[in-house]
Enzyme design. Structure first.
Site, short mmCIF file in Angstrom:
data_model
loop_
_atom_site.label_atom_id
_atom_site.label_comp_id
_atom_site.label_asym_id
_atom_site.label_seq_id
_atom_site.Cartn_x
_atom_site.Cartn_y
_atom_site.Cartn_z
CD GLU A 72 -49.12 -22.37 55.12
OE1 GLU A 72 -49.27 -23.55 54.75
OE2 GLU A 72 -48.61 -21.52 54.88
CD GLU A 102 -49.82 -19.43 49.62
OE1 GLU A 102 -49.67 -19.64 50.73
OE2 GLU A 102 -50.80 -19.26 49.42
#
Length: 273
Positions: free
Chosen positions: A129, A149
């Site tokens: 990210e 995740e």
């Protein structure tokens, strides 16, 4: 040249207290390196706070013309959010944690000076990210990008679902998010997630500095271009008006007409040969 020696005493003292980042300013290019054990390079609330403070200095300090963000060592850019940080979260403070991370990465994305992620190996979750929030990305051959995740029941929180979708489209973004597929460096280049893939970190940093130097030589318009391109993705902003306003602001500089006249003179000279 040491970064802390370049800034005000107030900011210098802050830098001395920073534990997550090492910064070095050389010929106008600031290199930000995540410090600590490369095998446990994670993103914490502290590192986010320090990164925000450093990027604020990038905004404010005229000596800084471009930025490279990289990880320590040769194998890891970032392993994402520290699990210890996640264990502190519940539904209420998790939202605040996500919004804080989104704010820091948006601060990077909207910076008027070019910021490049130099991806030196494995890059997971929030590390991806962070890289996606930078204006440009280069990588070493051993670099991989992945969002693990979902394997432990959560999703990206710092804007990853949004930026990945804008870059790859809905179907590809869902594929890499849901199936937890790793993206190797060469494939990332094919997907236009990174601009260049090089053999080693030292070579990558050299390439990144060359890339940024070419950009910052035209520093008067880099901030304008960032604002215009970001406006294209903002439904609440008229991108065409932002572009027109940016074009108008180009004519604030005193030497713009001199530059245009030189171009005309060169064109005339070529036509007479």
């Amino acid at each position: 040249m040491n970064y802390t020696c370049q800034f005000t005493n107030q900011f210098g003292s802050k830098m001395e207290k920073m534990k997550s980042l090492h910064c070095n300013l050389e010929e106008g290019i600031l290199t930000i390196t995540f410090t600590g054990d490369p095998k446990s390079s994670t993103i914490t609330e502290q590192s986010l706070s320090e990164l925000h403070a450093t990027i604020q200095e990038v905004y404010d300090n005229e000596d800084i013309r471009g930025v490279i963000i990289t990880g320590a060592g040769e194998q890891i850019f970032s392993l994402g959010v520290d699990i210890a940080e996640l264990l502190k979260l519940n539904e209420l403070n998790a939202r605040k944690f996500a919004e804080n991370g989104q704010d820091v990465l948006a601060f990077i994305e909207n910076c008027p000076k070019p910021i490049m992620a130099a991806i030196n190996g494995h890059t997971l979750g929030a590390g991806v990210e962070l890289a996606l929030a930078c204006h440009f990305r280069v990588a070493t051959e051993n670099a991989t990008l992945a969002f693990p995740e979902t394997s432990f029941g959560i999703i990206p929180a710092f804007g990853g679902t949004q930026r990945l979708t804008k870059l790859l489209g809905k179907a590809k973004a869902l594929e890499y998010l849901m199936i937890k597929k790793s993206i190797r460096a060469e494939h990332a280049k094919q997907l236009d997630l990174v601009s260049e893939v090089v053999s080693y970190k030292e070579e990558m940093l050299k390439k990144a500095k060359q890339y940024l130097t070419a950009i910052v030589n035209n520093k008067d318009i880099t901030g304008i271009l960032v604002a215009c391109v970001n406006a294209a993705e903002n439904p609440d902003e008229n991108g065409f008006q932002t572009e027109a306003n940016g074009f108008a602001s180009c004519f604030k500089t005193a030497d713009i007409k001199e530059k245009l006249i030189k171009i005309v003179d060169k064109t005339v000279l070529l036509e007479t040969k």
